[in-house]
Write a protein that holds these residues in place. Structure first.
Motif, PDB file in Angstrom:
ATOM      1  N   GLN A 120       0.867  -1.169   0.000  1.00 19.88           N
ATOM      2  CA  GLN A 120       0.000   0.000   0.000  1.00 19.88           C
ATOM      3  C   GLN A 120       0.906   1.221   0.000  1.00 19.88           C
ATOM      4  N   ALA A 121       0.615   2.173  -0.847  1.00 21.99           N
ATOM      5  CA  ALA A 121       1.439   3.373  -0.934  1.00 21.99           C
ATOM      6  C   ALA A 121       1.373   4.148   0.380  1.00 21.99           C
ATOM      7  N   GLN A 122       2.508   4.614   0.839  1.00 25.77           N
ATOM      8  CA  GLN A 122       2.584   5.386   2.070  1.00 25.77           C
ATOM      9  C   GLN A 122       2.108   6.819   1.857  1.00 25.77           C
ATOM     10  N   ARG A 123       2.246   7.288   0.658  1.00 25.55           N
ATOM     11  CA  ARG A 123       1.888   8.660   0.341  1.00 25.55           C
ATOM     12  C   ARG A 123       1.191   8.665  -1.005  1.00 25.55           C
ATOM     13  N   ARG A 124       0.278   9.608  -1.201  1.00 24.63           N
ATOM     14  CA  ARG A 124      -0.442   9.701  -2.474  1.00 24.63           C
ATOM     15  C   ARG A 124       0.037  10.929  -3.238  1.00 24.63           C
ATOM     16  N   TYR A 125       0.092  10.793  -4.542  1.00 23.25           N
ATOM     17  CA  TYR A 125       0.580  11.867  -5.404  1.00 23.25           C
ATOM     18  C   TYR A 125      -0.502  12.273  -6.390  1.00 23.25           C
ATOM     19  N   HIS A 126      -0.436  13.529  -6.778  1.00 22.59           N
ATOM     20  CA  HIS A 126      -1.362  14.026  -7.797  1.00 22.59           C
ATOM     21  C   HIS A 126      -0.756  13.752  -9.169  1.00 22.59           C
ATOM     22  N   ALA A 127      -1.583  13.272 -10.051  1.00 14.04           N
ATOM     23  CA  ALA A 127      -1.147  12.983 -11.414  1.00 14.04           C
ATOM     24  C   ALA A 127      -2.288  13.332 -12.363  1.00 14.04           C
ATOM     25  N   THR A 139       2.925   0.696 -23.111  1.00 13.61           N
ATOM     26  CA  THR A 139       3.391   1.697 -24.059  1.00 13.61           C
ATOM     27  C   THR A 139       3.916   2.905 -23.292  1.00 13.61           C
ATOM     28  N   GLN A 140       4.586   3.783 -23.995  1.00 11.98           N
ATOM     29  CA  GLN A 140       5.234   4.933 -23.358  1.00 11.98           C
ATOM     30  C   GLN A 140       4.250   5.817 -22.596  1.00 11.98           C
ATOM     31  N   ARG A 141       3.010   5.815 -22.992  1.00 11.18           N
ATOM     32  CA  ARG A 141       1.997   6.660 -22.357  1.00 11.18           C
ATOM     33  C   ARG A 141       1.778   6.281 -20.891  1.00 11.18           C
ATOM     34  N   TYR A 142       1.931   5.010 -20.546  1.00 11.27           N
ATOM     35  CA  TYR A 142       1.629   4.529 -19.194  1.00 11.27           C
ATOM     36  C   TYR A 142       2.874   4.231 -18.361  1.00 11.27           C
ATOM     37  N   VAL A 143       4.037   4.200 -18.971  1.00 17.30           N
ATOM     38  CA  VAL A 143       5.276   3.898 -18.247  1.00 17.30           C
ATOM     39  C   VAL A 143       5.687   5.108 -17.416  1.00 17.30           C
ATOM     40  N   ILE A 144       6.097   4.850 -16.177  1.00 16.80           N
ATOM     41  CA  ILE A 144       6.551   5.913 -15.279  1.00 16.80           C
ATOM     42  C   ILE A 144       8.073   5.939 -15.320  1.00 16.80           C
ATOM     43  N   ASN A 145       8.617   6.979 -15.945  1.00 17.84           N
ATOM     44  CA  ASN A 145      10.075   7.098 -16.050  1.00 17.84           C
ATOM     45  C   ASN A 145      10.671   7.912 -14.901  1.00 17.84           C
ATOM     46  N   ASP A 146       9.885   8.818 -14.313  1.00 16.22           N
ATOM     47  CA  ASP A 146      10.381   9.643 -13.203  1.00 16.22           C
ATOM     48  C   ASP A 146       9.959   9.018 -11.868  1.00 16.22           C
ATOM     49  N   TYR A 147      10.385   7.791 -11.656  1.00 18.01           N
ATOM     50  CA  TYR A 147       9.976   7.039 -10.460  1.00 18.01           C
ATOM     51  C   TYR A 147      10.477   7.689  -9.174  1.00 18.01           C
ATOM     52  N   ARG A 174      10.463  10.783  -8.434  1.00 21.28           N
ATOM     53  CA  ARG A 174       9.501  11.834  -8.096  1.00 21.28           C
ATOM     54  C   ARG A 174       8.349  11.284  -7.251  1.00 21.28           C
ATOM     55  N   TYR A 175       8.024  10.017  -7.456  1.00 20.59           N
ATOM     56  CA  TYR A 175       6.918   9.397  -6.728  1.00 20.59           C
ATOM     57  C   TYR A 175       7.390   8.514  -5.574  1.00 20.59           C
ATOM     58  N   GLY A 176       8.635   8.645  -5.183  1.00 19.48           N
ATOM     59  CA  GLY A 176       9.147   7.892  -4.036  1.00 19.48           C
ATOM     60  C   GLY A 176       9.364   6.408  -4.325  1.00 19.48           C
ATOM     61  N   LEU A 177       9.549   6.072  -5.573  1.00 20.69           N
ATOM     62  CA  LEU A 177       9.778   4.674  -5.952  1.00 20.69           C
ATOM     63  C   LEU A 177      11.271   4.435  -6.143  1.00 20.69           C
ATOM     64  N   GLU A 178      11.716   3.221  -5.823  1.00 19.27           N
ATOM     65  CA  GLU A 178      13.108   2.864  -6.066  1.00 19.27           C
ATOM     66  C   GLU A 178      13.313   2.623  -7.549  1.00 19.27           C
ATOM     67  N   ARG A 179      14.553   2.659  -7.956  1.00 21.69           N
ATOM     68  CA  ARG A 179      14.863   2.375  -9.359  1.00 21.69           C
ATOM     69  C   ARG A 179      14.476   0.922  -9.664  1.00 21.69           C
ATOM     70  N   PRO A 180      13.760   0.694 -10.764  1.00 19.09           N
ATOM     71  CA  PRO A 180      13.353  -0.690 -11.067  1.00 19.09           C
ATOM     72  C   PRO A 180      14.562  -1.536 -11.452  1.00 19.09           C
TER      73      PRO A 180
END
Length: 157
Positions: free
Chosen positions: A76-83, A109-117, A119-125
């Motif tokens: 569960q995400a600890q924090r919520r972000y606006h998108a 597809t590129q439209r749904y991929v999150i490249n700035d992870y 920014r959202y508190g995600l670790e590098r995949p």
């Protein structure tokens, strides 16, 4: 007497040639023995190389499993972000994904991929994986096949 001397010389020559033949035979036996030893050593080295290769592969697989376990399968995400508003791919609806499922290509597809992870508190995949947005959730999926290895629920408002 001549006959006796001739017979003695002939016997000596015959024994000498037999002696040389047995010496040559012993030499060839020695060569065969060395060849056999060389083959044994070569097989032993090859066996050791295969063992080392298998051990390396085993260690690589172990490391890969540890990397996969580093990502919790569902969190569960600890924090919520606006998108920006989310629009599902054409022909699909928003749905909940879970570990082990396969995401269709339309989601990857590129439209749904999150490249700035970051920014959202995600670790590098991990190498070969990417974060994909699906509704308000984020899914960690394999780039090649879309196999889901983690789901982070409720990351976006």
């Amino acid at each position: 007497m001549k006959k006796f001397v001739t017979a003695a010389v002939a016997a000596t020559l015959a024994l000498g040639s037999v002696g040389m033949a047995s010496a040559a035979e012993a030499q060839s036996r020695g060569d065969r023995y060395e060849q056999r030893q060389d083959r044994r050593e070569w097989r032993q080295e090859r066996r050791e190389d295969r063992r080392e290769w298998r051990q390396d592969r085993r260690e690589d697989r172990r490391e890969a499993r540890q990397q996969q376990r580093a990502y919790a399968r569902w969190q569960q995400a600890q924090r919520r972000y606006h998108a920006p508003r989310y629009y599902a791919p054409s022909g699909y609806q928003v749905r909940s994904w879970s570990y082990g499922q396969q995401m269709p290509y339309a989601y990857r597809t590129q439209r749904y991929v999150i490249n700035d992870y970051g920014r959202y508190g995600l670790e590098r995949p991990p190498h070969g994986y990417q974060y994909v947005r699906s509704g308000n959730d984020v899914v960690l999926a394999a780039v090649a096949g879309g196999l889901i290895s983690a789901v982070i629920a409720g990351l976006f408002n």
